[in-house]
Motif scaffolding. Structure first.
Motif, PDB file in Angstrom:
ATOM      1  N   HIS A 213       0.858  -1.282   0.061  1.00 55.18           N
ATOM      2  CA  HIS A 213      -0.019   0.073   0.044  1.00 55.18           C
ATOM      3  C   HIS A 213       0.843   1.235   0.047  1.00 55.18           C
ATOM      4  CE1 HIS A 213      -2.574   3.099   1.997  1.00 55.18           C
ATOM      5  NE2 HIS A 213      -3.250   2.728   1.400  1.00 55.18           N
ATOM      6  N   ALA A 214       1.958   1.089   0.851  1.00 51.51           N
ATOM      7  CA  ALA A 214       2.660   2.420   0.779  1.00 51.51           C
ATOM      8  C   ALA A 214       3.383   2.603  -0.514  1.00 51.51           C
ATOM      9  CB  ALA A 214       3.933   2.259   2.137  1.00 51.51           C
ATOM     10  N   PHE A 215       3.976   1.600  -1.044  1.00 53.58           N
ATOM     11  CA  PHE A 215       4.703   1.513  -2.336  1.00 53.58           C
ATOM     12  C   PHE A 215       3.605   2.463  -3.220  1.00 53.58           C
ATOM     13  CE2 PHE A 215       7.113  -2.358  -1.497  1.00 53.58           C
ATOM     14  CZ  PHE A 215       8.323  -1.895  -1.158  1.00 53.58           C
ATOM     15  N   GLN A 216       2.413   1.945  -3.443  1.00 49.89           N
ATOM     16  CA  GLN A 216       1.636   2.385  -4.207  1.00 49.89           C
ATOM     17  C   GLN A 216       1.205   3.905  -4.198  1.00 49.89           C
ATOM     18  OE1 GLN A 216       0.579   1.372  -7.216  1.00 49.89           O
ATOM     19  NE2 GLN A 216       2.340  -0.269  -6.871  1.00 49.89           N
ATOM     20  N   ILE A 217       0.654   4.286  -2.798  1.00 47.47           N
ATOM     21  CA  ILE A 217       0.567   5.626  -2.457  1.00 47.47           C
ATOM     22  C   ILE A 217       1.650   6.642  -2.753  1.00 47.47           C
ATOM     23  CG2 ILE A 217      -1.501   4.940  -1.166  1.00 47.47           C
ATOM     24  CD1 ILE A 217       0.263   5.989   1.238  1.00 47.47           C
ATOM     25  N   ASN A 218       2.908   6.154  -2.561  1.00 50.19           N
ATOM     26  CA  ASN A 218       3.925   7.009  -3.137  1.00 50.19           C
ATOM     27  C   ASN A 218       4.155   7.183  -4.642  1.00 50.19           C
ATOM     28  OD1 ASN A 218       5.341   8.270  -0.855  1.00 50.19           O
ATOM     29  ND2 ASN A 218       6.282   6.334  -0.236  1.00 50.19           N
ATOM     30  N   GLY A 219       3.351   6.399  -5.558  1.00 51.82           N
ATOM     31  CA  GLY A 219       3.310   6.594  -6.619  1.00 51.82           C
ATOM     32  C   GLY A 219       2.990   8.187  -7.288  1.00 51.82           C
ATOM     33  N   ALA A 220       3.494   8.532  -8.470  1.00 50.74           N
ATOM     34  CA  ALA A 220       3.568   9.844  -9.005  1.00 50.74           C
ATOM     35  C   ALA A 220       1.988  10.019  -9.307  1.00 50.74           C
ATOM     36  CB  ALA A 220       4.214  10.138 -10.421  1.00 50.74           C
ATOM     37  N   ASP A 221       1.081   9.114  -9.397  1.00 48.92           N
ATOM     38  CA  ASP A 221      -0.328   9.196  -9.722  1.00 48.92           C
ATOM     39  C   ASP A 221      -1.202   9.086  -8.535  1.00 48.92           C
ATOM     40  OD1 ASP A 221      -0.353   9.940 -12.410  1.00 48.92           O
ATOM     41  OD2 ASP A 221      -0.954   8.128 -13.346  1.00 48.92           O
ATOM     42  N   ALA A 222      -0.466   9.074  -7.354  1.00 49.80           N
ATOM     43  CA  ALA A 222      -0.987   9.139  -6.081  1.00 49.80           C
ATOM     44  C   ALA A 222      -0.823  10.204  -4.977  1.00 49.80           C
ATOM     45  CB  ALA A 222      -0.945   7.747  -5.490  1.00 49.80           C
ATOM     46  N   VAL A 223      -0.567   9.806  -3.764  1.00 53.01           N
ATOM     47  CA  VAL A 223      -0.039  11.066  -3.032  1.00 53.01           C
ATOM     48  C   VAL A 223       1.152  11.537  -3.305  1.00 53.01           C
ATOM     49  CG1 VAL A 223       0.521  11.564  -0.418  1.00 53.01           C
ATOM     50  CG2 VAL A 223      -1.434   9.959  -1.207  1.00 53.01           C
ATOM     51  N   GLY A 224       2.217  10.436  -3.959  1.00 58.82           N
ATOM     52  CA  GLY A 224       3.485  11.166  -4.654  1.00 58.82           C
ATOM     53  C   GLY A 224       4.553  11.682  -3.583  1.00 58.82           C
ATOM     54  N   LEU A 225       4.659  11.128  -2.458  1.00 56.66           N
ATOM     55  CA  LEU A 225       5.847  12.030  -1.715  1.00 56.66           C
ATOM     56  C   LEU A 225       7.032  12.063  -2.321  1.00 56.66           C
ATOM     57  CD1 LEU A 225       4.708  10.481   1.963  1.00 56.66           C
ATOM     58  CD2 LEU A 225       3.955  12.960   0.738  1.00 56.66           C
ATOM     59  N   ARG A 226       7.940  12.767  -2.136  1.00 57.73           N
ATOM     60  CA  ARG A 226       9.250  12.766  -2.359  1.00 57.73           C
ATOM     61  C   ARG A 226       9.962  13.241  -1.321  1.00 57.73           C
ATOM     62  NH1 ARG A 226       9.546  16.413  -7.906  1.00 57.73           N
ATOM     63  NH2 ARG A 226      11.825  15.124  -7.781  1.00 57.73           N
TER      64      ARG A 226
END
Length: 544
Positions: A213-226
């Motif tokens: 879940h964390a991998f996916q919400i860090n995607g550019a098309d989701a929450v996209g944290l950097r």
């Protein structure tokens, strides 16, 4: 033939290990109850979490045991997230806004032997502790030693239930040299639903599901944290693991700004500006209050660029209001049983060029499915509805981080590849974007026609005199049900019922316009911030 690739268990402890090694100086900023700002780093937090594992062992916590937290967002709560799950126990976050009876039930049902609690919740713990004498062995207050003395009179525990100071225990502990390695399918977290239909039910997450879940919400098309992001989670850590942010932020080295329990607009805005926050995450009620404060005060955001909203539908008027303030408002959708994010509203080529009113119309959709999960809507005939943005059905989902049953309720378990019924009703458009039209129990059926309470509420909030709105079904002898709208005025405004009704003209079919508009000072909210429509239906059951 198997591939020649290394295999490592997907464990939550690997996140904080990575953060400490590769983003060691990234900040975790916390505001204490007295307003004090406390700063730490991922490197320091990881070391304290390894000491905390030793503390847990001294308290008798073993692999698979449930350890409860009753706390707001802070660095200490984050340490608990990693230490509890990292040693193989289960981090059970409890919502302090639930009724004391429900909290006592939840602790007993989960068989929590140790409870970590913010000092501000001491009276709540004292009230329920006598009922938990057979379960709880220890209560640990997340405080410094000097803060414990004032708690003496407020936290009188039953015999056999020990009281400890968090910082004192940590000072006396030694760092565990290594993080244990075990099966990634082991339980990591436990979160109970808010109990809107009977007793709260436990959702038991795994290390594997939480990392995916964390991998996916860090995607550019989701929450996209950097690594350069400074994110303020207004959503509490007891709401579905703060929507995964305590895992997603350290994963990429993003700075976490923890607001504690001061979540009023003035406090939030001050913290956002003072800590250079560029992203914040919370429920629509929080954003409505913040926007109203900005309008009244004339204040502007100095660094905030984006908000993510969830937990309830994001009103169109709110998206427009944030756009005027130079902030992008986007939303995702999910629930406790889905970890929670299933869909996120980010553009596809077909929607990337939308502007003006068309963009706002699209922004109120709940979004498209992330990789790893899938969605569908089933019509009355049990067949999947067409993806035309019009065909309405009951929404279900399945995937790597979707629950297949409830804790200690084997009768609720479904197959690994089965679809989980969400209780939501919605449509899916040609581009795969889901738009919820209502909860199945909140739909209004008038003269054989379905009316969406969400649509009525979104329109009402667009009225210049309305701050918040709820639409419910009122019984009607002729039509069966008719929509009743209850609104809360914006500060300094006095909405007139006839004006509000007229505001719907041309925006919905005539039969969907509420028969009555009632103005109230406030609406009842549940433990997760959602409007309690069940309570409103009880209050206005005889309204015609």
């Amino acid at each position: 033939m198997l591939g020649l690739m290394q295999r490592r268990e997907l464990l939550i402890s690997s996140i904080i290990q990575h953060a400490a090694r590769h983003h060691g100086d990234a900040e975790v900023v916390s505001r204490r109850d007295d307003g004090q700002i406390v700063r730490t780093t991922y490197e320091k937090l990881e070391r304290r979490a390894r000491k905390l594992m030793g503390v847990l062992r001294e308290l008798g916590v073993e692999f698979g045991d449930r350890v409860a937290t009753l706390a707001m967002n802070s660095d200490r709560h984050l340490e608990l997230y990693y230490a509890i799950s990292g040693m193989g126990a289960v981090c059970h976050t409890i919502n302090p806004r639930l009724a004391p009876d429900d909290i006592a039930y939840i602790i007993g049902h989960a068989e929590d032997h140790v409870l970590f609690v913010d000092a501000c919740f001491a009276p709540l713990v004292a009230a329920i502790a006598p009922r938990l004498a057979a379960v709880l062995r220890a209560v640990v207050v997340l405080a410094e030693p000097y803060e414990m003395k004032p708690l003496g009179a407020r936290l009188d525990l039953p015999p056999g239930m020990a009281l400890h100071c968090y910082e004192s225990l940590l000072d006396a502990a030694r760092e565990e040299p290594d993080w244990p390695v075990f099966d990634e399918n082991a339980a990591s977290g436990l979160c109970y639903t808010s109990g809107t239909t009977g007793r709260p039910k436990g959702v038991l997450y795994s290390h594997r599901s939480s990392l995916l879940h964390a991998f996916q919400i860090n995607g550019a098309d989701a929450v996209g944290l950097r690594a350069t992001t400074r994110v303020l989670p207004v959503v509490p850590m007891f709401h579905v693991n703060a929507w995964g942010l305590p895992y997603a932020a350290p994963m990429v080295g993003a700075a976490l700004v923890m607001p504690g329990r001061h979540l009023d607009p003035v406090a939030l805005l001050g913290l956002m500006d003072g800590e250079r926050v560029d992203l914040s995450v919370g429920v629509p009620t929080v954003w409505l209050n913040l926007v109203n404060h900005m309008r009244q005060s004339g204040a502007r955001f100095s660094t905030l660029k984006r908000i993510m909203s969830g937990g309830a539908a994001l009103p169109r008027a709110l998206v427009a209001a944030f756009a005027e303030l130079g902030v992008e408002a986007c939303q995702g959708w999910g629930m406790t049983e889905t970890s929670p994010v299933v869909t996120f509203n980010e553009p596809k080529p077909a929607t990337a060029s939308l502007k003006g009113e068309a963009l706002f119309d699209h922004a109120i959709k709940q979004g498209r499915a992330l990789f790893g999960v899938d969605i569908r809507a089933l019509g009355p005939d049990g067949a999947e509805t067409r993806w035309d943005g019009k065909s309405q059905g009951d929404v279900s989902c399945r995937g790597h981080w979707i629950a297949k049953g409830y804790f200690r309720s084997p009768e609720t378990e479904i197959a690994d590849d089965a679809w989980f019924p969400t209780g939501d009703v919605g449509v899916i458009d040609a581009n795969g974007f889901l738009q919820l039209t209502d909860r199945s129990k909140d739909l209004i059926k008038s003269g054989g026609e379905w009316i969406s309470s969400i649509e009525l509420e979104n329109i009402a909030i667009g009225h210049p005199d309305v701050a918040e709105a709820a639409a419910i079904a009122a019984p009607d002898e002729k039509w069966g049900e008719r929509p009743l709208l209850i609104v809360v005025p914006r500060e300094g405004h006095e909405p007139r019922p006839d004006d509000v009704r007229a505001f719907f003209a041309g925006k919905v079919a005539n039969f969907a316009i509420p028969d009555q508009v009632i103005v109230v000072e406030e609406l009842p909210h549940g433990a997760t911030g959602k409007i309690l429509k069940s309570e409103l239906r009880t209050i206005y059951a005889s309204r015609r």
